[in-house]
Write a protein that holds these residues in place. Structure first.
Motif, PDB file in Angstrom:
ATOM      1  N   PHE A   1      -8.585  -3.898   2.548  1.00 24.41           N
ATOM      2  CA  PHE A   1      -9.841  -3.446   1.950  1.00 24.41           C
ATOM      3  C   PHE A   1     -10.992  -4.374   2.318  1.00 24.41           C
ATOM      4  CE2 PHE A   1      -7.718  -0.628  -1.213  1.00 24.41           C
ATOM      5  CZ  PHE A   1      -8.538   0.469  -1.015  1.00 24.41           C
TER       6      PHE A   1
ATOM      7  N   LEU B   1      -7.867   2.313   7.234  1.00 22.11           N
ATOM      8  CA  LEU B   1      -7.008   1.317   6.592  1.00 22.11           C
ATOM      9  C   LEU B   1      -5.612   1.338   7.217  1.00 22.11           C
ATOM     10  CD1 LEU B   1      -8.094   1.959   2.895  1.00 22.11           C
ATOM     11  CD2 LEU B   1      -8.528  -0.125   4.209  1.00 22.11           C
ATOM     12  N   ARG B   2      -5.176   2.533   7.588  1.00 23.33           N
ATOM     13  CA  ARG B   2      -3.824   2.650   8.155  1.00 23.33           C
ATOM     14  C   ARG B   2      -3.774   2.228   9.617  1.00 23.33           C
ATOM     15  NH1 ARG B   2      -3.955   6.631   3.862  1.00 23.33           N
ATOM     16  NH2 ARG B   2      -2.156   6.147   2.548  1.00 23.33           N
TER      17      ARG B   2
ATOM     18  N   THR C   1      -2.789  -4.910   0.597  1.00 30.00           N
ATOM     19  CA  THR C   1      -3.838  -3.897   0.482  1.00 30.00           C
ATOM     20  C   THR C   1      -5.215  -4.557   0.347  1.00 30.00           C
ATOM     21  OG1 THR C   1      -2.215  -2.685  -0.798  1.00 30.00           O
ATOM     22  CG2 THR C   1      -4.433  -1.801  -0.779  1.00 30.00           C
TER      23      THR C   1
ATOM     24  N   ARG D   1     -12.000   6.686   5.916  1.00 33.36           N
ATOM     25  CA  ARG D   1     -11.535   5.381   5.451  1.00 33.36           C
ATOM     26  C   ARG D   1     -10.018   5.328   5.271  1.00 33.36           C
ATOM     27  NH1 ARG D   1     -13.180   1.395   0.725  1.00 33.36           N
ATOM     28  NH2 ARG D   1     -13.529   3.190  -0.604  1.00 33.36           N
ATOM     29  N   ALA D   2      -9.449   6.420   4.766  1.00 36.38           N
ATOM     30  CA  ALA D   2      -8.001   6.462   4.537  1.00 36.38           C
ATOM     31  C   ALA D   2      -7.242   6.212   5.842  1.00 36.38           C
ATOM     32  CB  ALA D   2      -7.605   7.809   3.936  1.00 36.38           C
TER      33      ALA D   2
ATOM     34  N   ALA E   1       0.845  -1.195   0.000  1.00 33.01           N
ATOM     35  CA  ALA E   1       0.000   0.000   0.000  1.00 33.01           C
ATOM     36  C   ALA E   1       0.882   1.248   0.000  1.00 33.01           C
ATOM     37  CB  ALA E   1      -0.903  -0.020   1.223  1.00 33.01           C
ATOM     38  N   TRP E   2       0.250   2.383   0.017  1.00 31.90           N
ATOM     39  CA  TRP E   2       0.977   3.635   0.163  1.00 31.90           C
ATOM     40  C   TRP E   2       0.973   4.034   1.637  1.00 31.90           C
ATOM     41  CZ3 TRP E   2       4.040   6.821  -2.463  1.00 31.90           C
ATOM     42  CH2 TRP E   2       4.235   8.112  -1.971  1.00 31.90           C
TER      43      TRP E   2
END
Lengths: 359, 359
Positions: B312, B284-285, B308, B280-281, B158-159
């Protein structure tokens, strides 16, 4: 082309799944029922036309198509004839248009690939408006996405842009973007539907093709799930994009940027007050947004991209309080630090060339 | 090895620049003056030893070195002898250690590359603590970074993880990370300093080498600035990482997660209250962070990576209120949705194998 459109119930399970998955994407984005399909006549867009035609009655879709002849290949007229015939057999009204790719490349001072992309998008959008369609459907799939990610890595794109083209990008929708291309070929084969092979796809003259034929196969051999990873990366990019859009909109509501074009030069000024309140991650993105805003106003498209390196240098100059520094972006846009502000502006030349630049 | 260390003033401008740029990185991160150098004897780490030795008096550095024999190649003893001699001539105390890479691979059920990486890092960290060094210097440069980005793209990272290894990562510092490898070779050549060629670097048995020898040259031919872009991407990843670290720390201060190991299974519970407040961003982290926290507690390292796609799926299940769904991560960690909470926990097997797992 002796071809008759199958019904959803007549398809094998895999093909029916493709149609239903595509329909799900169309519904997910609530784009409206009137759609303009961009059809080259290659396998991907031919599959798109078929899937759209099969699903149109269920989703109550109004379909139109557009075929753009880029004027670069001898067999273009045959492609156009194929698309006209395909659309006729699918009862989709089709516009055949011709793009002077070489002239755009000359005016924009860019390569043929880039010129084709810019011209194609402008022409499709113009036609969409003319016929009053809600959106434009493009047939890109996840191999195209992989290629795009590599191209953006090569170009030095930032996050989330580096995750490649978006599934939904303004009026553009790419329902196949997270799907494997093989599903489309399988579908066409089992429908006995022909398509046109674009000979230029094999040409190693174009960067995209070199990546497709040399780099991607090597990477896919290492992990056949590369396309799936690309789709997930793009999904994550959308999540982050949504976050940053909200975050920055909020900040701009409190400290709006200032737009000006009184001197014949378009400009966007970011105040020191705004910038001081933003963390660096947001500042870098506001710069990018200002640059895109200018590009949109000057050239009517959202195709501008900024190099990460330039954004970093600009932010370093701003943060150190270095006034009077100038940073050049592609497309005739520059940024200037001035006291605590950062001012983005177009250069004069591009304002004069505005109309040429718009295609 | 007839070699005597040049002084900074004796170097040509390019080599002096390399030393000064490296010193700047060391100072930028305020890592303290006592450094453990990881030296394989290859060009990169030999250059690192030289640069560190040249700059040590100016920066008041205390240097130690460690060479790890991975026990995989016949010429290992000669590499160790070379490093011992190099360090002696540089007056750097050096520890030569042996790693049973094959055994780690068997215990961790991973490949030799991964096993080597895990074992090497654990051994270096153990030695760092023993000698009381402030940090560990690794000689990775921007070609290594490019390879790492491609490997992470293949792995579905992921980023910001996909931007590759960090310049500063806990106690690890990679001062060459944004530099071109050619600078290091040029430096060694103009210092007439020999190095060892690792024959296994040419072997296409390892993914990293396949990328190095096949994919990277193709990409670099398209854009020789690829390494620079990689460095910029990594810089941007650091900026985003810093933002998210702050954002999530703030959220966890208000709604802390709950750690538990009363049942012999380590767990981290994210409350519905916490998750409901996060976009959401960020959610996820937080999942990723909880997973890494568990991995840190169970195995004493921060090497865990999450796909990732799994994050999700987990978030989709949580958001739809689907309780009782279980998602598996690498390394024997799983996540479970339970009412509005998400619970990360280790599986029993890995707790029992805790000590084996730590190397």
């Amino acid at each position: 082309m002796p071809f008759s459109l199958p019904k959803l119930q007549q398809l094998n399970p895999a093909d029916a799944r493709l149609c239903l998955d595509t329909a799900k994407v169309l519904q997910e984005y609530h784009v409206g029922g009137s759609m303009l399909l961009a059809i080259s006549g290659g396998a991907d867009s031919t599959a798109l036309a078929l899937v759209a035609a099969i699903m149109a009655p269920r989703l109550d879709l109004g379909l139109s198509a557009m075929h753009i002849d880029h004027g670069l290949r001898a067999e273009s007229p045959e492609d156009a004839a194929f698309v006209a015939q395909l659309c006729a057999s699918l009862h989709i009204p089709c516009e055949i248009a011709r793009l002077d790719t070489r002239q755009i490349a000359a005016v924009r001072r860019c390569g043929l690939e880039e010129a084709g992309r810019i011209g194609r998008h402008a022409m499709l959008e113009e036609h969409r408006q003319k016929i009053g369609a809600d959106c434009i459907l493009l047939a890109h799939h996840r191999q195209d996405l992989c290629e795009d990610i590599l191209m953006r890595l090569l170009r030095g794109a930032a996050w989330p842009a580096i995750a490649g083209m978006k599934r939904k990008d303004g009026r553009i929708l790419r329902p196949f973007l997270y799907m494997a291309p093989q599903r489309l070929r399988d579908f066409l084969n089992s429908c006995s539907c022909p398509w046109r092979e674009d000979a230029s796809n094999a040409s190693l003259m174009f960067l995209r093709n070199r990546l497709r034929h040399t780099v991607l196969p090597l990477l896919e051999r290492e992990n056949p799930s590369l396309g799936r990873n690309a789709a997930n990366l793009r999904r994550l990019a959308d999540v982050d994009q949504e976050f940053w859009d909200g975050y920055i909109a909020e900040a701009l509501k409190k400290n709006p940027w200032l737009e000006d074009d009184s001197s014949g030069i378009l400009s966007v000024t970011l105040s020191g007050e705004l910038l001081a309140k933003l963390p660096r991650a947001a500042r870098l993105r506001v710069y990018h947004l200002a640059m895109r805003r200018l590009n949109q106003r000057a050239f009517g498209n959202n195709l501008a991209q900024a190099r990460t390196e330039t954004l970093f240098s600009l932010d370093a100059a701003h943060s150190c309080g270095e006034g009077g520094r100038i940073f050049e972006f592609c497309g005739g846009i520059k940024a200037r630090t001035s006291h605590k502000n950062v001012i983005f502006q177009t250069t004069k030349i591009f304002i004069e060339g505005k109309n040429n630049g718009s295609i």
